[in-house]
Design a protein around this motif. Structure first.
Motif, mmCIF file in Angstrom:
data_model
loop_
_atom_site.group_PDB
_atom_site.id
_atom_site.type_symbol
_atom_site.label_atom_id
_atom_site.label_comp_id
_atom_site.label_asym_id
_atom_site.label_seq_id
_atom_site.Cartn_x
_atom_site.Cartn_y
_atom_site.Cartn_z
ATOM 1 N N GLN A 82 0.829 -1.196 0.000
ATOM 2 C CA GLN A 82 0.000 0.000 0.000
ATOM 3 C C GLN A 82 0.871 1.258 0.000
ATOM 4 O O GLN A 82 2.092 1.186 0.024
ATOM 5 C CB GLN A 82 -0.910 -0.026 1.238
ATOM 6 N N ALA A 84 1.628 3.381 2.313
ATOM 7 C CA ALA A 84 2.588 3.478 3.426
ATOM 8 C C ALA A 84 3.821 2.619 3.171
ATOM 9 O O ALA A 84 4.944 3.025 3.479
ATOM 10 C CB ALA A 84 1.920 3.072 4.737
ATOM 11 N N ASP A 85 3.623 1.442 2.591
ATOM 12 C CA ASP A 85 4.745 0.560 2.273
ATOM 13 C C ASP A 85 5.653 1.194 1.215
ATOM 14 O O ASP A 85 6.879 1.074 1.274
ATOM 15 C CB ASP A 85 4.241 -0.792 1.746
ATOM 16 N N LYS A 86 5.046 1.864 0.259
ATOM 17 C CA LYS A 86 5.797 2.483 -0.821
ATOM 18 C C LYS A 86 6.629 3.667 -0.311
ATOM 19 O O LYS A 86 7.761 3.861 -0.736
ATOM 20 C CB LYS A 86 4.847 2.913 -1.943
ATOM 21 N N VAL A 87 6.042 4.429 0.605
ATOM 22 C CA VAL A 87 6.799 5.543 1.199
ATOM 23 C C VAL A 87 7.961 4.989 2.018
ATOM 24 O O VAL A 87 9.096 5.467 1.917
ATOM 25 C CB VAL A 87 5.874 6.438 2.062
ATOM 26 N N GLU A 88 7.693 3.970 2.801
ATOM 27 C CA GLU A 88 8.762 3.362 3.590
ATOM 28 C C GLU A 88 9.863 2.805 2.696
ATOM 29 O O GLU A 88 11.050 2.865 3.045
ATOM 30 C CB GLU A 88 8.199 2.247 4.479
ATOM 31 N N GLY A 181 11.977 5.515 8.121
ATOM 32 C CA GLY A 181 11.009 4.906 7.208
ATOM 33 C C GLY A 181 9.824 4.315 7.945
ATOM 34 O O GLY A 181 8.671 4.445 7.498
ATOM 35 N N ARG A 182 10.103 3.673 9.073
ATOM 36 C CA ARG A 182 9.001 3.126 9.887
ATOM 37 C C ARG A 182 8.106 4.260 10.398
ATOM 38 O O ARG A 182 6.876 4.137 10.422
ATOM 39 C CB ARG A 182 9.543 2.301 11.050
ATOM 40 N N ARG A 185 6.029 5.508 7.549
ATOM 41 C CA ARG A 185 4.996 4.511 7.293
ATOM 42 C C ARG A 185 3.837 4.689 8.276
ATOM 43 O O ARG A 185 2.667 4.708 7.892
ATOM 44 C CB ARG A 185 5.573 3.109 7.406
ATOM 45 N N THR A 186 4.168 4.836 9.553
ATOM 46 C CA THR A 186 3.144 5.006 10.582
ATOM 47 C C THR A 186 2.340 6.277 10.342
ATOM 48 O O THR A 186 1.114 6.277 10.474
ATOM 49 C CB THR A 186 3.801 5.029 11.979
ATOM 50 N N VAL A 188 1.762 7.760 7.505
ATOM 51 C CA VAL A 188 0.878 7.575 6.349
ATOM 52 C C VAL A 188 -0.319 6.705 6.730
ATOM 53 O O VAL A 188 -1.467 7.011 6.390
ATOM 54 C CB VAL A 188 1.653 6.990 5.152
ATOM 55 N N VAL A 189 -0.059 5.626 7.454
ATOM 56 C CA VAL A 189 -1.146 4.714 7.878
ATOM 57 C C VAL A 189 -2.164 5.465 8.742
ATOM 58 O O VAL A 189 -3.372 5.304 8.588
ATOM 59 C CB VAL A 189 -0.578 3.493 8.646
#
Length: 193
Positions: A82, A84-88, A181-182, A185-186, A188-189
């Motif tokens: 998703q 968030a994964d792509k940003v991370e 990155g984590r 991700r958080t 964005v989620v």
């Protein structure tokens, strides 16, 4: 077929030499004599193509702009998962790059640090524009996916990235990029804010 470095036009040879030297050693540490010698040209030829070292510094950063932005987009597009994964994934790829012995951090930030007392320097404007382009691209990505507060979220991700770049340089530990990155991700989620 790729041209060998000796067959490149003089301006390209100068810019390639400047890229390698400025990135690895810093802009203040490298003289135009050293760049001309690395390019296999005379200083007169260098000054024919770049009227000053400041012009060469500006061209150095300008030459890094689109390739860096394209690389971030590539990492984003190629990542599974998703948003968030792509940003991370951008951060994870940066962490992988930072593990290479020749990695010296963000050339734009390092140049800005060296020119901090010269805010009107043309290279400072190129660096600022580069950072704004990345932020604008992220904002567009977030807007396209109907993310809440896309402008603020993009800004927060940029802050995480640039903070991580700086921290990795201080500690020589790419895991700070993984942690950033984590965090991105958080954000964005959770819709960021």
């Amino acid at each position: 077929m790729r041209m060998s470095p000796a067959n490149l036009p003089a301006k390209d040879r100068i810019l390639n030499a400047a890229n390698r030297l400025f990135y690895s050693e810093g802009i203040r540490a490298v003289s135009v004599d050293t760049i001309a010698a690395k390019a296999g040209l005379t200083k007169k030829t260098l000054y024919y193509h770049f009227k000053s070292k400041d012009d060469l510094i500006e061209a150095y950063l300008a030459s890094r702009d689109q390739p860096n932005l394209a690389l971030f987009r590539k990492w984003f597009d190629e990542a599974d998962g998703q948003l968030a994964d792509k940003v991370e994934a951008i951060f994870l790829n940066l962490a992988q790059s930072a593990r290479h012995p020749r990695w010296k951090g963000c050339g734009f930030l390092r140049t800005a640090a060296e020119l901090a007392n010269m805010p009107g320097h043309p290279a400072m404007k190129v660096g600022a524009a580069h950072k704004k382009k990345f932020e604008a691209w992220l904002c567009d990505v977030f807007e396209d996916r109907n993310t809440d507060n896309p402008h603020e979220l993009a800004r927060h991700v940029v802050l995480l990235m640039d903070g991580a770049f700086s921290t990795v340089l201080v500690h020589r530990d790419p895991e700070y990029l993984v942690s950033a990155g984590r965090a991105a991700r958080t954000m964005v989620v959770n819709g960021a804010l």
